[in-house]
Design a protein around this motif. Structure first.
Motif, PDB file in Angstrom:
ATOM      1  N   ASP A   1      20.795  21.545 -15.792  1.00  0.00           N
ATOM      2  CA  ASP A   1      20.831  22.547 -16.862  1.00  0.00           C
ATOM      3  C   ASP A   1      21.659  23.764 -16.466  1.00  0.00           C
ATOM      4  O   ASP A   1      22.330  24.359 -17.311  1.00  0.00           O
ATOM      5  CB  ASP A   1      19.411  22.975 -17.236  1.00  0.00           C
ATOM      6  N   GLY A   2      21.610  24.144 -15.203  1.00  0.00           N
ATOM      7  CA  GLY A   2      22.381  25.300 -14.743  1.00  0.00           C
ATOM      8  C   GLY A   2      23.873  25.157 -14.970  1.00  0.00           C
ATOM      9  O   GLY A   2      24.579  26.143 -15.146  1.00  0.00           O
ATOM     10  N   LEU A   3      24.363  23.930 -14.975  1.00  0.00           N
ATOM     11  CA  LEU A   3      25.786  23.689 -15.254  1.00  0.00           C
ATOM     12  C   LEU A   3      26.073  23.651 -16.746  1.00  0.00           C
ATOM     13  O   LEU A   3      27.054  24.233 -17.218  1.00  0.00           O
ATOM     14  CB  LEU A   3      26.239  22.371 -14.616  1.00  0.00           C
ATOM     15  N   THR A   4      25.216  22.964 -17.501  1.00  0.00           N
ATOM     16  CA  THR A   4      25.496  22.863 -18.935  1.00  0.00           C
ATOM     17  C   THR A   4      25.335  24.219 -19.619  1.00  0.00           C
ATOM     18  O   THR A   4      26.115  24.552 -20.514  1.00  0.00           O
ATOM     19  CB  THR A   4      24.619  21.800 -19.622  1.00  0.00           C
ATOM     20  N   VAL A   5      24.364  25.012 -19.196  1.00  0.00           N
ATOM     21  CA  VAL A   5      24.198  26.340 -19.798  1.00  0.00           C
ATOM     22  C   VAL A   5      25.424  27.202 -19.516  1.00  0.00           C
ATOM     23  O   VAL A   5      25.903  27.921 -20.398  1.00  0.00           O
ATOM     24  CB  VAL A   5      22.900  27.022 -19.316  1.00  0.00           C
ATOM     25  N   HIS A   6      25.959  27.114 -18.304  1.00  0.00           N
ATOM     26  CA  HIS A   6      27.152  27.911 -18.005  1.00  0.00           C
ATOM     27  C   HIS A   6      28.336  27.443 -18.854  1.00  0.00           C
ATOM     28  O   HIS A   6      29.154  28.254 -19.302  1.00  0.00           O
ATOM     29  CB  HIS A   6      27.490  27.857 -16.521  1.00  0.00           C
ATOM     30  N   ALA A   7      28.422  26.138 -19.121  1.00  0.00           N
ATOM     31  CA  ALA A   7      29.478  25.647 -20.010  1.00  0.00           C
ATOM     32  C   ALA A   7      29.318  26.250 -21.412  1.00  0.00           C
ATOM     33  O   ALA A   7      30.306  26.647 -22.041  1.00  0.00           O
ATOM     34  CB  ALA A   7      29.457  24.124 -20.068  1.00  0.00           C
ATOM     35  N   LEU A   8      28.072  26.329 -21.896  1.00  0.00           N
ATOM     36  CA  LEU A   8      27.825  26.947 -23.200  1.00  0.00           C
ATOM     37  C   LEU A   8      28.248  28.413 -23.191  1.00  0.00           C
ATOM     38  O   LEU A   8      28.803  28.914 -24.172  1.00  0.00           O
ATOM     39  CB  LEU A   8      26.347  26.835 -23.573  1.00  0.00           C
ATOM     40  N   GLU A   9      27.973  29.101 -22.090  1.00  0.00           N
ATOM     41  CA  GLU A   9      28.314  30.515 -21.980  1.00  0.00           C
ATOM     42  C   GLU A   9      29.829  30.723 -22.072  1.00  0.00           C
ATOM     43  O   GLU A   9      30.295  31.789 -22.454  1.00  0.00           O
ATOM     44  CB  GLU A   9      27.781  31.084 -20.658  1.00  0.00           C
ATOM     45  N   HIS A  10      30.589  29.696 -21.738  1.00  0.00           N
ATOM     46  CA  HIS A  10      32.051  29.766 -21.835  1.00  0.00           C
ATOM     47  C   HIS A  10      32.563  29.270 -23.186  1.00  0.00           C
ATOM     48  O   HIS A  10      33.757  29.051 -23.351  1.00  0.00           O
ATOM     49  CB  HIS A  10      32.692  28.955 -20.702  1.00  0.00           C
ATOM     50  N   GLY A  11      31.658  29.084 -24.143  1.00  0.00           N
ATOM     51  CA  GLY A  11      32.069  28.711 -25.487  1.00  0.00           C
ATOM     52  C   GLY A  11      32.200  27.226 -25.736  1.00  0.00           C
ATOM     53  O   GLY A  11      32.692  26.811 -26.780  1.00  0.00           O
ATOM     54  N   HIS A  12      31.759  26.409 -24.795  1.00  0.00           N
ATOM     55  CA  HIS A  12      31.846  24.967 -24.978  1.00  0.00           C
ATOM     56  C   HIS A  12      30.622  24.443 -25.722  1.00  0.00           C
ATOM     57  O   HIS A  12      29.601  25.108 -25.821  1.00  0.00           O
ATOM     58  CB  HIS A  12      31.972  24.268 -23.625  1.00  0.00           C
ATOM     59  N   VAL A  13      30.747  23.234 -26.233  1.00  0.00           N
ATOM     60  CA  VAL A  13      29.659  22.533 -26.908  1.00  0.00           C
ATOM     61  C   VAL A  13      29.315  21.328 -26.040  1.00  0.00           C
ATOM     62  O   VAL A  13      30.208  20.638 -25.551  1.00  0.00           O
ATOM     63  CB  VAL A  13      30.089  22.072 -28.319  1.00  0.00           C
TER      64      VAL A  13
ATOM     65  N   SER B   1      17.132  11.462 -29.163  1.00  0.00           N
ATOM     66  CA  SER B   1      18.243  11.389 -30.103  1.00  0.00           C
ATOM     67  C   SER B   1      19.443  12.137 -29.546  1.00  0.00           C
ATOM     68  O   SER B   1      19.324  12.935 -28.619  1.00  0.00           O
ATOM     69  CB  SER B   1      17.837  12.006 -31.446  1.00  0.00           C
ATOM     70  N   ILE B   2      20.588  11.898 -30.142  1.00  0.00           N
ATOM     71  CA  ILE B   2      21.782  12.670 -29.811  1.00  0.00           C
ATOM     72  C   ILE B   2      21.470  14.126 -30.150  1.00  0.00           C
ATOM     73  O   ILE B   2      20.938  14.423 -31.216  1.00  0.00           O
ATOM     74  CB  ILE B   2      22.991  12.170 -30.618  1.00  0.00           C
ATOM     75  N   THR B   3      21.781  15.019 -29.228  1.00  0.00           N
ATOM     76  CA  THR B   3      21.478  16.436 -29.429  1.00  0.00           C
ATOM     77  C   THR B   3      22.704  17.259 -29.069  1.00  0.00           C
ATOM     78  O   THR B   3      23.286  17.089 -28.003  1.00  0.00           O
ATOM     79  CB  THR B   3      20.280  16.860 -28.563  1.00  0.00           C
ATOM     80  N   LEU B   4      23.077  18.150 -29.954  1.00  0.00           N
ATOM     81  CA  LEU B   4      24.234  19.016 -29.770  1.00  0.00           C
ATOM     82  C   LEU B   4      23.748  20.417 -29.413  1.00  0.00           C
ATOM     83  O   LEU B   4      22.796  20.921 -30.025  1.00  0.00           O
ATOM     84  CB  LEU B   4      25.047  19.085 -31.064  1.00  0.00           C
ATOM     85  N   THR B   5      24.400  21.034 -28.433  1.00  0.00           N
ATOM     86  CA  THR B   5      24.054  22.413 -28.084  1.00  0.00           C
ATOM     87  C   THR B   5      25.308  23.268 -27.998  1.00  0.00           C
ATOM     88  O   THR B   5      26.356  22.829 -27.538  1.00  0.00           O
ATOM     89  CB  THR B   5      23.282  22.514 -26.749  1.00  0.00           C
ATOM     90  N   ALA B   6      25.165  24.498 -28.465  1.00  0.00           N
ATOM     91  CA  ALA B   6      26.147  25.563 -28.310  1.00  0.00           C
ATOM     92  C   ALA B   6      25.328  26.802 -27.963  1.00  0.00           C
ATOM     93  O   ALA B   6      24.094  26.764 -28.008  1.00  0.00           O
ATOM     94  CB  ALA B   6      26.942  25.760 -29.595  1.00  0.00           C
ATOM     95  N   TRP B   7      25.987  27.881 -27.632  1.00  0.00           N
ATOM     96  CA  TRP B   7      25.264  29.094 -27.236  1.00  0.00           C
ATOM     97  C   TRP B   7      24.350  29.539 -28.381  1.00  0.00           C
ATOM     98  O   TRP B   7      24.804  29.903 -29.463  1.00  0.00           O
ATOM     99  CB  TRP B   7      26.253  30.192 -26.876  1.00  0.00           C
ATOM    100  N   GLY B   8      23.045  29.431 -28.172  1.00  0.00           N
ATOM    101  CA  GLY B   8      22.076  29.880 -29.167  1.00  0.00           C
ATOM    102  C   GLY B   8      21.874  28.957 -30.347  1.00  0.00           C
ATOM    103  O   GLY B   8      21.229  29.347 -31.319  1.00  0.00           O
TER     104      GLY B   8
END
Length: 186
Positions: free
Chosen positions: A96-108, A145-152
């Motif tokens: 999670d520490g990596l995926t959250v940082h990716a979100l912080e950089h505007g990635h999905v 299920s397939i789950t999509l995440t972006a910042w917030g």
């Protein structure tokens, strides 16, 4: 004497580079990278997915990551590592520490259950390849299920839905990059 001048020039060049970084166009990125992000939540009912309250998002060590509790699964903000995962296709889960940082950089991040049918994983790979600079495709144990995440924001799909995935990525990529980058779009 020449050794002294060489050292003085080297020290001067280093000081000039540090000053340029601290007052130049990269200042906001450097400060955010050193500290993580703090941002108010943004209600945006017109955007795809569901809003999730923004957590304080400091940088943490790998050792501290085990004690972090996020307010969504997968997380959409919160404590994360000081280094970031590259966009792309992953065949093994990421912390999670990596995926959250990716979100912080505007990635999905496009998460999928490891038991997803290979044909569906191929379709998800095709979507990721349409947005190679904006998305990560990652298997995530425990998902149903397939789950999509972006910042917030988060969106759980009952089944593969290309139009819904593309809408989420298109609307939310780059919306946040250490700070809100544009109005909410409503």
């Amino acid at each position: 004497m020449s050794r002294f001048l060489w050292r003085a020039a080297a020290v001067g060049a280093i000081v000039a580079a540090v000053v340029a970084l601290l007052v130049g166009p990269y200042r906001a990125q450097l400060v955010a990278t050193a500290a993580g992000s703090r941002a108010p939540s943004r209600a945006a009912p017109c955007l795809p997915g569901t809003g999730v309250a923004i957590m304080d998002s400091p940088h943490i060590s790998v050792a501290r990551a085990a004690s972090v509790r996020y307010n969504s699964d997968p997380p959409t903000s919160g404590p994360h590592f000081p280094f970031v995962a590259a966009v792309g296709i992953y065949t093994a889960p990421l912390p999670d520490g990596l995926t959250v940082h990716a979100l912080e950089h505007g990635h999905v991040v496009i998460h999928y259950p490891p038991a997803t049918a290979p044909a569906t994983v191929r379709l998800l790979r095709d979507v990721q390849r349409r947005f190679p600079a904006d998305t990560l495709l990652v298997p995530r144990p425990g998902l149903r299920s397939i789950t999509l995440t972006a910042w917030g924001r988060i969106d759980r799909l009952p089944r593969y839905d290309e139009a819904r995935i593309v809408r989420f990525v298109t609307a939310l990529r780059g919306r946040y990059d250490h700070h809100w980058t544009r109005p909410d779009g409503c």
